[in-house]
Design a protein around this motif. Structure first.
Motif, PDB file in Angstrom:
ATOM      1  N   ASN A 181       0.884  -1.303   0.013  1.00 49.93           N
ATOM      2  CA  ASN A 181       0.034   0.000  -0.179  1.00 49.93           C
ATOM      3  C   ASN A 181       0.807   1.367  -0.045  1.00 49.93           C
ATOM      4  O   ASN A 181       0.323   2.282  -0.002  1.00 49.93           O
ATOM      5  CB  ASN A 181      -0.998   0.081   1.220  1.00 49.93           C
ATOM      6  N   CYS A 182       2.045   0.986   0.243  1.00 48.90           N
ATOM      7  CA  CYS A 182       3.169   2.257   0.095  1.00 48.90           C
ATOM      8  C   CYS A 182       3.272   2.608  -1.288  1.00 48.90           C
ATOM      9  O   CYS A 182       4.376   3.684  -1.418  1.00 48.90           O
ATOM     10  CB  CYS A 182       4.286   1.903   1.035  1.00 48.90           C
ATOM     11  N   GLU A 192      -6.847  -1.443  -4.048  1.00 45.76           N
ATOM     12  CA  GLU A 192      -8.154  -2.467  -4.424  1.00 45.76           C
ATOM     13  C   GLU A 192      -7.301  -3.828  -5.070  1.00 45.76           C
ATOM     14  O   GLU A 192      -8.023  -4.890  -4.701  1.00 45.76           O
ATOM     15  CB  GLU A 192      -9.254  -2.135  -5.433  1.00 45.76           C
ATOM     16  N   HIS A 193      -6.000  -3.842  -5.399  1.00 44.52           N
ATOM     17  CA  HIS A 193      -5.374  -4.838  -6.084  1.00 44.52           C
ATOM     18  C   HIS A 193      -4.315  -5.482  -5.009  1.00 44.52           C
ATOM     19  O   HIS A 193      -3.677  -6.727  -5.099  1.00 44.52           O
ATOM     20  CB  HIS A 193      -4.763  -4.514  -7.115  1.00 44.52           C
ATOM     21  N   VAL A 209      -1.525 -10.506  -2.034  1.00 40.81           N
ATOM     22  CA  VAL A 209      -1.294 -11.346  -0.669  1.00 40.81           C
ATOM     23  C   VAL A 209      -1.883 -12.693  -1.028  1.00 40.81           C
ATOM     24  O   VAL A 209      -1.381 -13.672  -0.489  1.00 40.81           O
ATOM     25  CB  VAL A 209      -2.098 -10.515   0.317  1.00 40.81           C
ATOM     26  N   ASP A 210      -3.188 -12.733  -1.891  1.00 43.75           N
ATOM     27  CA  ASP A 210      -3.661 -13.855  -1.646  1.00 43.75           C
ATOM     28  C   ASP A 210      -3.162 -14.817  -2.728  1.00 43.75           C
ATOM     29  O   ASP A 210      -3.470 -16.193  -2.565  1.00 43.75           O
ATOM     30  CB  ASP A 210      -5.355 -13.618  -2.311  1.00 43.75           C
ATOM     31  N   GLU A 211      -2.152 -14.452  -3.314  1.00 45.48           N
ATOM     32  CA  GLU A 211      -1.532 -15.239  -4.404  1.00 45.48           C
ATOM     33  C   GLU A 211      -0.432 -16.031  -3.661  1.00 45.48           C
ATOM     34  O   GLU A 211      -0.167 -17.160  -4.022  1.00 45.48           O
ATOM     35  CB  GLU A 211      -0.545 -14.276  -5.432  1.00 45.48           C
ATOM     36  N   THR A 212      -0.104 -15.908  -2.309  1.00 48.32           N
ATOM     37  CA  THR A 212       0.634 -16.517  -1.607  1.00 48.32           C
ATOM     38  C   THR A 212       0.018 -17.588  -0.506  1.00 48.32           C
ATOM     39  O   THR A 212       0.561 -18.200   0.145  1.00 48.32           O
ATOM     40  CB  THR A 212       1.463 -15.590  -0.471  1.00 48.32           C
ATOM     41  N   LYS A 213      -1.497 -17.491  -0.834  1.00 51.63           N
ATOM     42  CA  LYS A 213      -2.031 -18.297   0.111  1.00 51.63           C
ATOM     43  C   LYS A 213      -2.418 -19.813  -0.392  1.00 51.63           C
ATOM     44  O   LYS A 213      -2.633 -20.005  -1.442  1.00 51.63           O
ATOM     45  CB  LYS A 213      -3.634 -17.725   0.348  1.00 51.63           C
ATOM     46  N   ILE A 214      -2.036 -20.685   0.629  1.00 53.85           N
ATOM     47  CA  ILE A 214      -2.143 -22.090   0.420  1.00 53.85           C
ATOM     48  C   ILE A 214      -2.782 -22.849   1.357  1.00 53.85           C
ATOM     49  O   ILE A 214      -2.190 -22.805   2.530  1.00 53.85           O
ATOM     50  CB  ILE A 214      -0.644 -22.890   0.071  1.00 53.85           C
TER      51      ILE A 214
END
Length: 247
Positions: free
Chosen positions: A212-213, A221-222, A227-232
């Protein structure tokens, strides 16, 4: 799905100093923002070297590139601070965006940082593929940016043999000593057989805050998408390719 192993202790338990070399001011946050936050929280020293100012990331807009680049460098400082990288370990080589060449001059710049900072391991981009493939199943592909490729190649060459061997860049040795790095982590690992996983579940908020920086290139909004790309499953992992015993 087989159980994912967190390789943090295997790779970093005995490491004290980690060098990240990225091409653009937001790349560190995207590639390994959670891992960097985990490293600095763990008391490790992290240095960030960004090779370009990112000035041409204006897309189709008529934004002045010079002002845009200055803004991106400021974003780099803010994002790195969120992740725990102190000002004195946050560098931008200020090469114009899209113009970082695989050259001896640039190898010398990275070799200087390796010799001066003396990292135990280096994190950088993918030096191999021109086209990145996220997954052979979903068909997601994109061009591996030229700055990314050349930054990775320059960094790899600086690791071996240029920072190690005394005969390279002897002027540096008036103040510095040669330094040997034998381990590296590359981005864009996805389906690569050498990929390892680092659990950043406790640090995804820091990753998001750092992303966000960088509003000039990452709209708020993206951020959650990155972050979700790293969720397993119910955990979050950043994946990198790991190589050791480099000589």
């Amino acid at each position: 799905m087989s159980e994912i192993k967190d390789s943090y202790n295997d790779v970093f338990k005995h490491k004290k100093r980690i060098l990240v070399v990225a091409a653009h001011p937001d790349d560190n946050e995207v590639i390994c923002g959670g891992l960097v936050a985990r490293l600095t929280t763990d008391g490790k020293k992290v240095r960030l070297v960004v090779t370009t100012n990112g000035e041409k990331g204006v897309g189709a807009s008529k934004t002045d590139p010079t002002a845009f680049g200055e803004g991106r460098k400021q974003e780099q400082q803010k994002a790195a601070a969120v992740l725990g990288i102190p000002v004195g370990e946050n560098f931008n080589l200020d090469v114009p965006d899209g113009e970082f060449e695989n050259s001896l001059n640039n190898i010398e710049k990275i070799a200087w940082h390796i010799r001066e900072f003396k990292p135990d391991i280096v994190i950088t981009h993918n030096p191999d593929e021109v086209i990145n493939t996220f997954s052979s199943k979903d068909g997601v592909r994109w061009v591996n940016h030229r700055d990314h490729r050349d930054t990775a190649l320059v960094t790899t060459d600086a690791i071996y043999p240029y920072s190690r061997d005394r005969a390279f860049f002897p002027d540096q040795l008036q103040k510095l000593e040669p330094h040997t790095v034998t381990e590296v982590l590359y981005a864009d690992s996805y389906e690569h057989p050498c990929r390892v996983y680092f659990d950043v579940t406790d640090y995804v908020d820091k990753k998001a805050e750092a992303l966000n920086c960088c509003p000039s290139v990452i709209e708020s909004e993206h951020v959650q998408e990155y972050v979700d790309e790293t969720k397993i499953g119910d955990r979050y992992y950043e994946q990198l390719r790991y190589y050791s015993r480099l000589y």
